[in-house]
Structure formats: C-alpha cells, structure tokens
Design an enzyme around this catalytic site. Sequence first.
Site, PDB file in Angstrom:
ATOM      1  N   TYR A 140      16.025  45.786  45.062  1.00 21.32           N
ATOM      2  CA  TYR A 140      14.297  46.370  44.273  1.00 21.32           C
ATOM      3  C   TYR A 140      13.669  46.046  45.676  1.00 21.32           C
ATOM      4  CZ  TYR A 140      14.843  44.827  39.852  1.00 21.32           C
ATOM      5  OH  TYR A 140      15.742  45.072  38.675  1.00 21.32           O
TER       6      TYR A 140
ATOM      7  N   HIS B 219      13.907  38.008  39.646  1.00 15.32           N
ATOM      8  CA  HIS B 219      14.901  38.913  40.028  1.00 15.32           C
ATOM      9  C   HIS B 219      15.677  37.728  41.565  1.00 15.32           C
ATOM     10  CE1 HIS B 219      14.342  42.278  38.092  1.00 15.32           C
ATOM     11  NE2 HIS B 219      13.011  42.159  38.593  1.00 15.32           N
TER      12      HIS B 219
END
Length: 711
Positions: free
Chosen positions: A254, A411
Amino acid sequence: MNDLKKLVMAMFCLMFPLLTIAQDHPSIMLTKKNISAVRKGVDTYPLLKKSYKKVKAEADKTLLEPINVPTPKDAGGGATHEQHKKNYNTMLNCGIAYQISGDKKYAGYVENMLLKYAADYSKWPLHPKRKENHQAGKIFWQSLNDFVWQVYTIQGYDMVYDAISPKNRATINAGLFEPMLKFFTVDCKETFDKIHNHGTWDIAAVGMTGYVLNKPEYVEMAIKGSAKDGKTGYLAQIDQLFSPDGYYTEGPYYQRYALLPFIIFAKTINNFQPELKIFEYRNQLLAKAINTSLQLTYTDGTFFPFNDAVKGKTYETPELVYGVNISYADIKPSAELLSVAERQAEVIISDAGLKVAADIEAGKAKPFSYVSQLIKDGASGKEGGLGILRSGSNEDQQALLLKATSQGMGHGHFDRLNLLYYDNGVEVFPDYGSARFINIESKKGGDYLPENKSWAKQTIAHNTLVVDQTSNYKGNPKTAQDSYPEVLYFKTDKNLQVMSANERNAYPDVQMIRTSALLKVAELTKPLIIDVFQVLSGKSHQYDLPFWYKGHVVDASLKIKAFTDQLKPLGEKNGYEHIWLNADMPINNKSGYVTILNNKRFYTTHFTTDNAVNLKMLMLGANDPDMSLIESKAFMLSSSGSANQTFFNIVETHGKTNPVSETTTGASSKVSELKIVSSSKDQVSVSFKVKDKTYNYQINYNNKENFIKLN
C-alpha cells in the site's frame, strides 16, 4: 508542528483568499514551457522515445474504436469496471499524444469522451454493486476507484484543455468535473477527511482538479481538509501516515499504491505554487518515501508482501515509475534512481521523464544499493519498525526481515515479530500476503476473499509465535492499532547484523522477545541465521512456532511419519481450521533439524528448546470449499504446559544441486550441538558448533553497549 509545516500553512492561509491560479495548460506532468524540449527529447533519448512510442501506439489503437462510456454496473474486474479504467488511461494517452504530435485528432477523442461523461454522469446513481464495507462510487464499486479515475483523467484534460472550445469546456466542467468535486468533498466527506490511502486519492483528485479548473477553494480544502483547519487534508496525511524514515504505515504494497497521489499532487502544487516548496516538506519526506519503497523490495524488484499484499508486485509498477521520475527530477537527483528507471524500462512522457531519460543517456546511472537498515514506523518514528538484514550481491543476496511494526490499520495482519527470509532469488520463509485474486471477477469480484480474514491475517499464517491457538489481540484490529512492539536493538557490522524486538501486548500476560541475526563465521560461505525467540508468562500456555517454507523437505533429524490414510484440520478457528496436519512427532532431546531444498540450494533449520516440543508438518487447504487458498507448507515447533520457553533456531544456507549434470554438493549441514545454556528475562545464552568450532552467543537485553556477546 515543524517550522516548514508552519510556513506552508501560513502561506496557504494568506494566499488562498486572494489566489487566482495561473492558467497555463498543460501544467501537471507536462508543462507548457517545456513541451518543445520534451518533443525534442522524444527524438533524442532512447528511453523517452521508447516510452512515447508505447503511449502513442495505445492512443492510435484506441482511436480506431468507438467511444464507449457504459452505465456502471459491474464489480471489480467486470466489463464496465474495466472499460472505465481503460477510458481514463485512454484520455491520458491521447492527451500526451496530442501534446507531443500536435495532431488534434487525439484532443478531439478526449473532448468527445468527456462530453459523453458530462452528459451521463449526473444520471448515474451510486454504483449498484457497492464493495462490502466501503463507500460506493458512481463510476466504480467503491469511491476509491472514482478518485483514481479523476487523478488520471484530469491530467488528460489538462493536456487537451486549450484544444477544446470554451463552450465545450463549460459543458464538461458543469456536467462532470464540478458535480464530481461536490461528490468527492460532500458525499464522500468522511473519506475526504480520513487519514488513509483512500483519503489521499480523494484529496489528490480534488486538489489537482481545483488547480486545473481555477477553483482555489477546492485546492485549499485538499491541502487543509474540509474544515480548512489543517487537522485533515494533504499535509496531515503526510504527517500521520509516514514515519520520518518514509515508511507508510500500511506496509510496502500500500505504500507503493498510496505514493502516486502523494507524489503527483505534490508535483501539481509545485508547478502551480513553487513558492510553497512542497518537496522540502518534512525534510524531503516524499523522496525518502520513494527510496524506502525501493528498499522494501527484494533484489528482483518484488515488494516484501507483508500485510494485505498481492504477491508479485514489483517496482516496475506505474506508481513507482512516476515516483522515481519525480523524485529524481524534482527533489533529489540520486544517480541510483537512474538504474531503477533503466530496470523499469520506461519513463513518464513529462518534464521529469525527459530529465531521467537524458541523464541515463549521458551515462549518469549508478547501481541501486540495497542496504541493511532499520525502517522506523509511526509518525514520530517511535511505533516499532522493520529490520532488514542483507548479505551478498544483488545477484545472490540473503535478506532477512524481522517485522516489528505497528498494526498497519485495516490492512495490517496479526503477525507481531514475523520473520521472512529470501535467498538465491527466491522466498525461503515467505509471507502469504493477502487472500485475493485482484480484478478476477469470478473470485469474489476481485475483492479480498473471506479467507483473507479467516486465514491470511491470522497469526498462524505467519512465521511467528502463536499462543493457545489464538491470534494476536484476539484478531481485533482496533485493539492492535493501540499498541506496537518495542525495538530493543539494531546493529549491522561486517560479520554480525542483528535486530531484537519486544512485544508485550499481543497476548495477555505474555511477553515475546525475538532476536534475529545474520552471523558470518569463518567456516562457512554464507552467513547463518541465528534466531532466538523467548516467551515469558506467569502461567502455562500452548506455544506454536511455525516456519512456512518454499521447497521440499529432503532430510530431517527424525524420521517423518506422515499420515497416509487420513487428514484432519489442526484446529477449529483462528486460521487453524485451514491447516491439514500431515505429521505430529515428539522431538527427542528437545533438538533436531529439518532440511529444505529450494531453487537448487539447501536450507537446514536446526532447533532446540528448553521444554518438550513436538514437530508438526503442516499443509494449507482444509475447510476451503472454493479452492481459494494457495499451496503452502510448514514445519512447526509446538509445546504445551510451560509458562516460559525459549526457541533457539539456526538456519544454514548451503550446497547446491545441478539437475543438468545430476550432481549434488554440500548437502550436509556443518552446524551441530545447539544448546540453551541459560535463559532469563535479562539474558539468554546459547551455544552451537560449526564444524569443530564452538560458538557462544549471548543476548543481554539490558545492556545496549554489549547487547550481543559472541565468542
């Protein structure tokens, strides 16, 4: 608040009420003043020429097709989803082709497509297949994809702006971009003000559009948040999501994804308002973030796949092409970035891409250096960190990672003190990454699979300790987000590289300390992995320490007796329900070894403990009716009935096989006689032999000056 942030905020407060943004077009990646130089560079510099030919070929191919702006209806990977993705790439490609070639047919295609979007956009409701637990977009199943669409589309519009009649520009602005700005800032206000990668994309889309459309109020909101008080917005995102080392809290996958809106919006700010010196913000933090992204890859360019990561992503991804180009041209012209650009084999057709291509052609590139380092986590750099220990050349490098970072928001995985090992171009002890087949609609629409929660995020899916068959923080991400490991020690020198970290909160009344090192000894070619995992508690527990591996078991200290006529799950929940138990054997004398053959090289893991332990052979795949889980294997050290336990492991990398000549050398390990001499909350002493030499290795937790004693 640092001095530069105070200066930037003060300048925004003073300037925005009076600001009329200069309206040269294009002004984002390509700028009007440099168009002639870029056009010349396309004919002069091979990498820029190659990159432009690719863009132009895509644009030419699209011009042969009718414009297709379908009513949104499909989830990720579906026909309408993919068409709208194609459309934003088309508009960007055609915008570039127009600026370089001067041929108005490219601008006309973008104009007509935007007019079609302007005619339809306000008629579309929220997407009919909203992504679970996410804010819906209008064009896509989640608002995030709408933001991404606009970040690309506004660049294409900026490039063809002057070729569109004022009347049609007014139609496009009124029918598409202005309603979109309202949707992004009002309907999606929660996301716009969220400190998260979705918020970053929203902010970048709004700010870039505000600049191009000469709407300073939207630029101000993007920079300072919807309340224009600086508590949210672009600067707050930079402050809260990145550590001083440039580490993005959600992890490498990410970080790569979030970098594009951060870097391209910074480029836009710098072009329109260079006096703000945005690239200097937080001591050139964006340049650090790009370099850290590159350091968060193995030498084949693949990102380390911890947290919610889709495996196989490399720094050749478009986000890092943008990042490397802008970092080199606009922030810090490191010659090592040029070698990365060569590996990426393309540049952005832009002012930045021109500089990169020109300097590569001038022979200024230097090889990118992977280094051993501690990358700190948290806005102030005090929320744990990631230790990367490296040894060897880029062609054959050992890389050992000890993950002691914070949770990483939604996440993040429950993998405190997780260990990863790479060697010889491959994963040896891998991380599973995420359970997801991205943009493959037949697998839950390309979204995360249910097994991402039931398996990939669970502690047992990682190379770290599991207590009582439960995951860290009982699998609660909000609780996990409130605390983080403590980095006790990090040091690298010629022969010893080591990191130690402490985790006190993952399990009630359980303290875990892992100290992992690469130790070079004179008797061996490759450094050894020395891994000491100590667990301290006030009561007895079951302790499971798995090593998920790639390759094949070819030897072990005890005869493995696999079950031949039955398989049963290892447990009932917390990921254990997905594991087949292949074998379960007590280990005599609390010591043993397992040898793996992987990519023609041997890896022997020696282990010993101070309490009785069983060796369990595991295979992933139980309770998987849709056959979604990827083949994975592990050996696990498992004990029960003890309060305190120390696991002492050594991994020796040795030998090779040659399937062509059918020869094998160095298949036998040279390490032996592992012993735990003593173990307490203050100190652990162990010993082992390499060939005939005895090594004594002592960890002194309370002595940072003499943390590791080796003799």
